[in-house]
Write a protein that holds these residues in place. Structure first.
Motif, PDB file in Angstrom:
ATOM      1  N   ILE A  43       8.130 -17.551 -18.294  1.00 51.67           N
ATOM      2  CA  ILE A  43       9.061 -18.672 -18.205  1.00 51.67           C
ATOM      3  C   ILE A  43       8.657 -19.724 -19.236  1.00 51.67           C
ATOM      4  CG2 ILE A  43       9.897 -20.531 -16.715  1.00 51.67           C
ATOM      5  CD1 ILE A  43       9.416 -18.698 -14.354  1.00 51.67           C
ATOM      6  N   PRO A  44       9.589 -20.265 -19.976  1.00 53.26           N
ATOM      7  CA  PRO A  44       9.247 -21.306 -20.946  1.00 53.26           C
ATOM      8  C   PRO A  44       8.578 -22.501 -20.273  1.00 53.26           C
ATOM      9  CG  PRO A  44      11.561 -20.672 -21.140  1.00 53.26           C
ATOM     10  CD  PRO A  44      11.016 -19.991 -19.928  1.00 53.26           C
ATOM     11  N   SER A  45       7.684 -23.148 -20.985  1.00 56.93           N
ATOM     12  CA  SER A  45       6.939 -24.269 -20.395  1.00 56.93           C
ATOM     13  C   SER A  45       7.613 -25.615 -20.643  1.00 56.93           C
ATOM     14  CB  SER A  45       5.522 -24.281 -20.970  1.00 56.93           C
ATOM     15  OG  SER A  45       5.582 -24.467 -22.372  1.00 56.93           O
ATOM     16  N   LYS A  46       8.850 -25.624 -21.003  1.00 57.66           N
ATOM     17  CA  LYS A  46       9.555 -26.868 -21.341  1.00 57.66           C
ATOM     18  C   LYS A  46      10.355 -27.450 -20.192  1.00 57.66           C
ATOM     19  CE  LYS A  46       8.415 -26.775 -25.708  1.00 57.66           C
ATOM     20  NZ  LYS A  46       7.044 -27.069 -25.920  1.00 57.66           N
ATOM     21  N   GLY A  47      10.030 -27.082 -18.949  1.00 60.68           N
ATOM     22  CA  GLY A  47      10.718 -27.673 -17.811  1.00 60.68           C
ATOM     23  C   GLY A  47      11.995 -26.956 -17.448  1.00 60.68           C
ATOM     24  N   THR A  48      11.886 -25.850 -16.715  1.00 65.67           N
ATOM     25  CA  THR A  48      13.057 -25.070 -16.329  1.00 65.67           C
ATOM     26  C   THR A  48      13.683 -25.566 -15.034  1.00 65.67           C
ATOM     27  OG1 THR A  48      11.694 -23.504 -15.100  1.00 65.67           O
ATOM     28  CG2 THR A  48      12.129 -22.991 -17.421  1.00 65.67           C
ATOM     29  N   GLY A  49      12.949 -26.357 -14.254  1.00 59.12           N
ATOM     30  CA  GLY A  49      13.452 -26.809 -12.963  1.00 59.12           C
ATOM     31  C   GLY A  49      13.289 -25.779 -11.863  1.00 59.12           C
ATOM     32  N   LEU A  50      12.519 -24.714 -12.130  1.00 60.46           N
ATOM     33  CA  LEU A  50      12.324 -23.650 -11.147  1.00 60.46           C
ATOM     34  C   LEU A  50      11.051 -23.825 -10.323  1.00 60.46           C
ATOM     35  CD1 LEU A  50      13.310 -20.606 -13.393  1.00 60.46           C
ATOM     36  CD2 LEU A  50      14.689 -21.704 -11.624  1.00 60.46           C
ATOM     37  N   GLY A  51      10.308 -24.885 -10.566  1.00 60.00           N
ATOM     38  CA  GLY A  51       9.067 -25.105  -9.828  1.00 60.00           C
ATOM     39  C   GLY A  51       7.884 -24.336 -10.387  1.00 60.00           C
ATOM     40  N   SER A  52       7.989 -23.874 -11.621  1.00 58.07           N
ATOM     41  CA  SER A  52       6.921 -23.057 -12.191  1.00 58.07           C
ATOM     42  C   SER A  52       5.626 -23.847 -12.382  1.00 58.07           C
ATOM     43  CB  SER A  52       7.363 -22.420 -13.515  1.00 58.07           C
ATOM     44  OG  SER A  52       7.775 -23.405 -14.436  1.00 58.07           O
ATOM     45  N   SER A  53       5.706 -25.116 -12.708  1.00 56.85           N
ATOM     46  CA  SER A  53       4.488 -25.926 -12.870  1.00 56.85           C
ATOM     47  C   SER A  53       3.756 -26.079 -11.545  1.00 56.85           C
ATOM     48  CB  SER A  53       4.828 -27.309 -13.428  1.00 56.85           C
ATOM     49  OG  SER A  53       5.317 -27.192 -14.733  1.00 56.85           O
ATOM     50  N   SER A  54       4.503 -26.297 -10.476  1.00 55.42           N
ATOM     51  CA  SER A  54       3.891 -26.421  -9.151  1.00 55.42           C
ATOM     52  C   SER A  54       3.273 -25.101  -8.720  1.00 55.42           C
ATOM     53  CB  SER A  54       4.926 -26.864  -8.123  1.00 55.42           C
ATOM     54  OG  SER A  54       5.444 -28.123  -8.466  1.00 55.42           O
TER      55      SER A  54
END
Length: 78
Positions: A43-54
């Motif tokens: 997943i791109p690291s530019k803020g997908t809104g999918l909660g990947s950072s969390s």
């Protein structure tokens, strides 16, 4: 510390890590060195809104606690 993601960092302490999530996790768990970490994502690291950072942060804290020989409860990770 050697941290590899879209770039590679080799630093003397967690306060010098540029990746904000990795830096915060290392500081939270007081890991100062002797660690090599590589992360890969589809997943791109530019803020997908999918909660990947969390999701990444929860997995990272869980893995770092396991590295220290400690168990992470669901409550702690939440």
């Amino acid at each position: 510390l050697r941290i590899s993601y879209s770039k590679t960092e080799e630093v003397d302490g967690p306060e010098k890590v540029e990746h904000p999530l990795v830096r915060a996790a290392l500081e939270l768990l007081d890991l100062r060195g002797g660690l090599e970490m590589t992360t890969i994502a589809d997943i791109p690291s530019k803020g997908t809104g999918l909660g990947s950072s969390s999701t990444f942060t929860v997995g990272l804290v869980n893995a770092l606690n396991a590295f220290k020989g400690q168990f992470s409860s669901k409550e702690y990770l939440a």
